[in-house]
Design an enzyme around this catalytic site. Structure first.
Site, PDB file in Angstrom:
ATOM      1  N   CYS A   1     -83.198 -71.268 -29.186  1.00  0.00           N
ATOM      2  CA  CYS A   1     -82.642 -70.122 -28.480  1.00  0.00           C
ATOM      3  C   CYS A   1     -82.695 -68.895 -29.386  1.00  0.00           C
ATOM      4  CB  CYS A   1     -81.211 -70.389 -28.031  1.00  0.00           C
ATOM      5  SG  CYS A   1     -80.044 -70.491 -29.382  1.00  0.00           S
TER       6      CYS A   1
ATOM      7  N   CYS B   1     -81.512 -69.094 -33.090  1.00  0.00           N
ATOM      8  CA  CYS B   1     -82.402 -69.786 -34.024  1.00  0.00           C
ATOM      9  C   CYS B   1     -83.537 -68.868 -34.432  1.00  0.00           C
ATOM     10  CB  CYS B   1     -82.965 -71.053 -33.400  1.00  0.00           C
ATOM     11  SG  CYS B   1     -81.769 -71.974 -32.447  1.00  0.00           S
TER      12      CYS B   1
END
Lengths: 80, 431
Positions: free
Chosen positions: A11, A14
């Protein structure tokens, strides 16, 4: 060569952590390889619950936060 | 050129081309739907952004920065008492998983390294429904009643789902591997201080979003004096920030003076002092550095993540279901009434099933449900959908499947649908 692994399902957070890691490593002129670990079973095998996480040469150094470039540099300096 | 890699893009371009080529711009129904999508977006921009979403982003950011997540995760570890871990799992979503993308890793972690299948599924069920943004927006847009029912339902039913999963698969508790020791930071602030800090912020949020009550009474009096009260809480918060987080007093004093001046010049538009006050506060946070700056960064990262999704959700809801009180969406209201109107068993089960398969990006379930409710969906089926919707979706079922296998995934899915339909049905009976 230092192996950097960004742990997280892929996502936004990250990606932001991965960007910060790249920036920090580039500033230090570090010889590195960055891998993104997105498979949950693999992530848990590192002992990480709270993503995003960062493992350096297999040791988990950061979990559960998008660490700043400065914080990551402080960690990576030991490997330079 | 690698045709293989570009194939998807080419297909997309072709699709967009034909979509535009045959765009039914002159159909009245289409025009009305586009217009209502824009009007709904305007309504959200006017009613919900400054006084509701912005302060909530700050609260969510504060939770991410100032609450010790390791302390909570400790209660979900392998050595934690089972009774405690179910309770903690079902409420900790509000603190641990403000962003929906952290739900699945935490779920996998609790299952594999921690308290096991039961608490893990309890967390998976309740987590997405009880983060502070979801609760606030549900209560604000869909009404306090449904907001509370959603929060309480998610927590209690999360425990029910978790216990059921544990009971069904009681023979095969997997060997939990050792959790690597978590280094927990020493708490710099005492619990009462943290509680007061969050209570002040929540108090300001509640006052700012308070709707005018119909009858005179306590809440009407509170409503009449809500801005002076909010200002009082704000000053208290400022004092606490100076004491606990070493904010510089003069900056906050200047900010307070500025907010005071703005409220004097714009007495009828609270959005001006409130909104500019938040902008000023952000600047103070950035200039302070350290934890304060982190607070702003976290809040901003929530806003950046959620606002685009929410805008898309609002536009879709407006396009398909129209505006409150008007039938100008693409989907006829009679369809909605036939499928999910009233409070019948089929309506509740259908809602729960639809919610379970559909993917709702964070918070987009709220505008969509608003459209559905307005088109004639019953309150019971609405709760069924709210409970089942964020807990499962087709994409996250695939990931869950990779962690716990086919049988447990199917059992979890069935439990979610059954329990959510029951909850909706009984809520519909009471209302």
């Amino acid at each position: 060569m230092v192996k950097l692994e960004v742990l997280g399902p892929g996502c936004k957070n990250c990606e932001r952590l991965a960007d910060n890691v790249r920036e920090a490593a580039a500033d230090l002129d570090l010889d590195y390889e960055l891998v993104k670990i997105e498979d949950l079973n693999e992530i848990t095998s590192y002992g990480v619950m709270n993503t995003p996480g960062l493992a350096v040469n297999g040791d988990v150094k950061i979990q559960g936060e998008v660490a700043s470039v400065a914080d990551i540099q402080a960690i990576l300096e030991d490997y330079n | 050129m690698k045709l293989k890699n570009e194939g998807k893009t080419i297909a997309l371009f072709v699709l967009v081309f034909f979509g535009l080529y045959y765009l039914p711009v002159h159909f009245e129904a289409f025009q009305a739907a586009v217009l209502s999508a824009l009007e709904l977006a305007r309504w959200y921009a006017r009613e919900h952004v400054v006084l509701c979403l912005l302060p909530t982003f700050f609260i969510a950011g504060a939770m991410a920065v100032f609450l010790s997540q390791d302390a909570i995760i400790k209660y979900l570890g392998a050595e934690a008492k089972k009774v405690v871990s179910y309770g903690v799992a079902s409420v900790s979503g509000s603190v641990l998983a403000v962003c929906s993308c952290t739900i699945l890793p935490l779920f996998a972690g609790i299952y594999k390294m921690g308290a096991g299948l039961g608490p893990a599924t309890a967390f998976l069920y309740s987590g997405p429904a009880i983060n502070v943004l979801a609760i606030v927006l549900t209560a604000r847009v869909l009404g306090l009643q449904l907001g509370l029912a959603r929060a309480i339902g998610a927590v209690l039913l999360g425990i029910v789902v978790g216990l059921s999963m544990h009971f069904i698969f009681r023979g095969e508790e997997n060997e939990t591997t050792d959790t690597p020791a978590m280094d927990s930071d020493e708490l710099e602030r005492s619990l009462p201080e943290t509680v007061i800090y969050f209570a002040l912020m929540v108090g300001i949020l509640v006052l700012a979003t308070l709707a005018e009550p119909a009858q005179p009474g306590f809440w009407a009096a509170v409503h009449a004096y809500r801005w002076p009260l909010a200002a009082g809480l704000g000053l208290g918060l400022a004092g606490l920030l100076v004491k606990l987080f070493n904010f510089s007093g003069w900056k906050l004093f200047l900010l307070a003076a500025g907010i005071g001046l703005l409220s004097y010049f714009f007495p009828d538009v609270p959005e001006v002092p409130f909104g500019l006050g938040l902008v000023g506060f952000s600047l103070v946070c950035i200039s302070e550095g350290g934890e304060a700056e982190q607070w702003f960064e976290e809040s901003w990262s929530f806003a950046r993540q959620i606002l685009p999704l929410l805008l898309a959700g609002v536009l879709v809801a407006g396009f398909f279901f129209g505006l409150p009180g008007r039938e100008d969406g693409i989907v006829p209201a009679t369809w909605v009434q036939t499928l999910v109107g009233g409070n019948s068993w089929p309506a509740n089960v259908f809602s729960a099933l639809a919610g379970a398969f559909m993917y709702f990006a964070t918070l987009t379930e709220v505008p969509i449900l608003e459209g559905l409710l307005d088109a004639g969906m019953g309150e019971g089926p609405a709760l069924s959908l709210l409970l089942a919707g964020p807990a499962v979706s087709l994409p996250n079922l695939l990931v869950i499947h990779s962690v716990i296998g086919t049988r447990k995934t199917v059992a979890y899915f069935c439990l979610v649908v059954i329990i959510s339909s029951f909850a909706g049905y009984f809520y519909g009976l009471i209302i």
